[in-house]
Design a protein around this motif. Structure first.
Motif, mmCIF file in Angstrom:
data_model
loop_
_atom_site.group_PDB
_atom_site.id
_atom_site.type_symbol
_atom_site.label_atom_id
_atom_site.label_comp_id
_atom_site.label_asym_id
_atom_site.label_seq_id
_atom_site.Cartn_x
_atom_site.Cartn_y
_atom_site.Cartn_z
ATOM 1 N N GLU A 66 0.851 0.351 6.213
ATOM 2 C CA GLU A 66 2.020 -0.444 5.819
ATOM 3 C C GLU A 66 1.613 -1.442 4.746
ATOM 4 O O GLU A 66 0.651 -2.195 4.906
ATOM 5 C CB GLU A 66 2.593 -1.196 7.025
ATOM 6 C CG GLU A 66 3.557 -0.396 7.873
ATOM 7 C CD GLU A 66 4.951 -0.317 7.280
ATOM 8 O OE1 GLU A 66 5.137 -0.743 6.120
ATOM 9 O OE2 GLU A 66 5.848 0.173 7.973
ATOM 10 N N ASN A 67 2.371 -1.476 3.648
ATOM 11 C CA ASN A 67 2.043 -2.295 2.481
ATOM 12 C C ASN A 67 2.590 -3.717 2.610
ATOM 13 O O ASN A 67 3.506 -3.982 3.384
ATOM 14 C CB ASN A 67 2.618 -1.646 1.219
ATOM 15 C CG ASN A 67 2.443 -0.141 1.211
ATOM 16 O OD1 ASN A 67 1.381 0.354 1.553
ATOM 17 N ND2 ASN A 67 3.494 0.582 0.843
ATOM 18 N N GLY A 68 2.041 -4.631 1.799
ATOM 19 C CA GLY A 68 2.569 -5.987 1.718
ATOM 20 C C GLY A 68 3.941 -5.995 1.055
ATOM 21 O O GLY A 68 4.387 -5.001 0.475
ATOM 22 N N LEU A 69 4.631 -7.120 1.125
ATOM 23 C CA LEU A 69 5.986 -7.222 0.617
ATOM 24 C C LEU A 69 6.035 -6.940 -0.881
ATOM 25 O O LEU A 69 5.326 -7.560 -1.672
ATOM 26 C CB LEU A 69 6.543 -8.625 0.893
ATOM 27 C CG LEU A 69 7.996 -8.861 0.474
ATOM 28 C CD1 LEU A 69 8.941 -7.975 1.265
ATOM 29 C CD2 LEU A 69 8.372 -10.325 0.668
ATOM 30 N N GLY A 138 3.417 -6.143 5.783
ATOM 31 C CA GLY A 138 3.288 -4.850 6.442
ATOM 32 C C GLY A 138 2.752 -4.977 7.852
ATOM 33 O O GLY A 138 3.074 -4.174 8.733
ATOM 34 N N GLY A 139 1.914 -5.998 8.104
ATOM 35 C CA GLY A 139 1.446 -6.254 9.450
ATOM 36 C C GLY A 139 2.572 -6.700 10.360
ATOM 37 O O GLY A 139 2.657 -6.296 11.530
ATOM 38 N N LEU A 140 3.463 -7.529 9.836
ATOM 39 C CA LEU A 140 4.623 -7.957 10.605
ATOM 40 C C LEU A 140 5.502 -6.757 10.956
ATOM 41 O O LEU A 140 5.981 -6.628 12.089
ATOM 42 C CB LEU A 140 5.422 -8.974 9.799
ATOM 43 C CG LEU A 140 6.591 -9.634 10.516
ATOM 44 C CD1 LEU A 140 6.100 -10.647 11.539
ATOM 45 C CD2 LEU A 140 7.515 -10.330 9.512
ATOM 46 N N ASP A 160 -4.603 -9.934 7.865
ATOM 47 C CA ASP A 160 -4.013 -11.226 7.505
ATOM 48 C C ASP A 160 -2.483 -11.130 7.510
ATOM 49 O O ASP A 160 -1.823 -11.351 6.480
ATOM 50 C CB ASP A 160 -4.522 -11.682 6.145
ATOM 51 C CG ASP A 160 -4.686 -13.204 6.092
ATOM 52 O OD1 ASP A 160 -5.029 -13.802 7.119
ATOM 53 O OD2 ASP A 160 -4.485 -13.784 5.011
ATOM 54 N N PRO A 161 -1.916 -10.806 8.670
ATOM 55 C CA PRO A 161 -0.478 -10.500 8.716
ATOM 56 C C PRO A 161 0.404 -11.722 8.545
ATOM 57 O O PRO A 161 0.027 -12.853 8.866
ATOM 58 C CB PRO A 161 -0.309 -9.929 10.133
ATOM 59 C CG PRO A 161 -1.357 -10.642 10.939
ATOM 60 C CD PRO A 161 -2.537 -10.735 10.001
ATOM 61 N N SER A 162 1.605 -11.494 8.026
ATOM 62 C CA SER A 162 2.663 -12.487 8.151
ATOM 63 C C SER A 162 2.988 -12.597 9.641
ATOM 64 O O SER A 162 2.937 -11.612 10.369
ATOM 65 C CB SER A 162 3.904 -12.052 7.378
ATOM 66 O OG SER A 162 3.621 -11.911 6.010
ATOM 67 N N LEU A 163 3.330 -13.803 10.086
ATOM 68 C CA LEU A 163 3.526 -14.060 11.508
ATOM 69 C C LEU A 163 4.987 -14.381 11.799
ATOM 70 O O LEU A 163 5.694 -14.924 10.943
ATOM 71 C CB LEU A 163 2.648 -15.227 11.960
ATOM 72 C CG LEU A 163 1.153 -15.095 11.652
ATOM 73 C CD1 LEU A 163 0.415 -16.351 12.077
ATOM 74 C CD2 LEU A 163 0.572 -13.863 12.331
#
Length: 282
Positions: A66-69, A138-140, A160-163
């Motif tokens: 899953e990619n970053g925003l 993508g972590g979120l 290093d996900p968004s939380l």
């Protein structure tokens, strides 16, 4: 944009852009579903728009990146991370409004992105269980997918996900800068409602099943120009990561001396950590 906004933008959403060239060779014509040792490219209709999917290999569980925003699948290949696994099926894809996937002018949220991924995997006959590997936003989304479809997910690796509580960091900003950065996030090129997505993620976090969840937290923000992030910001960010991990029944938090894009700075480490989780869920 002021320093604080630059720091928060990196931590909240990661890469907002990226190369559209994944740096892979197509092993078959577009639309083929044959699993081979090389990457196969497909366009998959998920209901009103098509998403770009790359996959290769066989074996369970299936790794899904899953990619970053606003980013596309390119960095997973440019760093070599996507090619680091030969014994399992591996997939990467572009969400709507990114990379080689279709554009949709409509506003959407993380729930819509989770629905798209679920449809993508099932229409393309990509079998569960999945080991979801997500960077930043993508972590979120990986967490939200696990909370929405718990029976399909074997584990999570979050870079290093968004939380879900990420918006609270904006309280550390002066009012003017906070308003400017929030407005900037709302205009992201993926056209996703970031703050509504955070609320959705809060509701789904308790539904994440009893699976291994490895959280890799970046500690190196030295690339931020002087005066750099304050101690208050770093402490709040560290506390948020710890509380997030503690809310997961099998959460594990490990810090990495890296910038936000851990897979770019430390690709071998990321491959090794994914492999460790992979071996634990088999």
């Amino acid at each position: 944009m002021v320093l604080w906004c630059a720091v928060l933008a990196a931590v909240l959403v990661g890469c907002r852009d990226g190369s559209s060239d994944p740096g892979v060779s197509e092993g078959a014509a577009t639309g083929s579903v044959q699993a081979t040792a090389v990457w196969v490219t497909e366009r998959v209709d998920v209901g009103g728009h098509e998403l770009n999917l790359l996959r290769r290999g066989t074996g369970s569980p299936t790794i899904v990146f899953e990619n970053g925003l606003g980013g596309n699948l390119g960095p997973w290949f440019q760093t070599g991370v996507a090619n680091g696994f030969s014994s399992v099926r591996t997939c990467a894809y572009d969400r709507v409004n990114t990379g080689a996937s279709d554009r949709d002018p409509g506003r959407h949220t993380g729930e819509d992105s989770v629905r798209d991924l679920h449809t993508l995997l099932h229409v393309a006959a990509v079998p569960a269980p999945y080991l979801l590997v997500g960077h930043s936003f993508g972590g979120l989304l990986a967490v939200m997918y696990a909370g929405t479809h718990p029976a399909e997910v074997a584990g999570l690796v979050l870079l290093d996900p968004s939380l879900p509580t990420q918006a609270e960091l904006f309280d550390l900003l002066p009012k003017r800068e906070r308003a400017a950065e929030m407005a900037d996030l709302e205009k992201n090129r993926e056209n996703v409602d970031f703050f509504d997505t955070l609320e959705q993620a809060k509701a789904l976090l308790p539904r994440v099943p009893d699976i291994p969840v490895l959280v890799l937290g970046a500690t190196n923000l030295d690339d931020i120009p002087p005066p750099g992030p304050t101690e208050g910001f770093l402490a709040a960010r560290k506390k948020a990561l710890q509380e997030f991990t503690a809310a997961l029944s099998r959460g594990e938090l490990r810090y990495v001396a890296s910038g936000h894009a851990i897979h770019s700075a430390e690709p071998k480490l990321v491959i090794n950590e994914i492999q460790r989780v992979l071996e634990g869920v088999r």
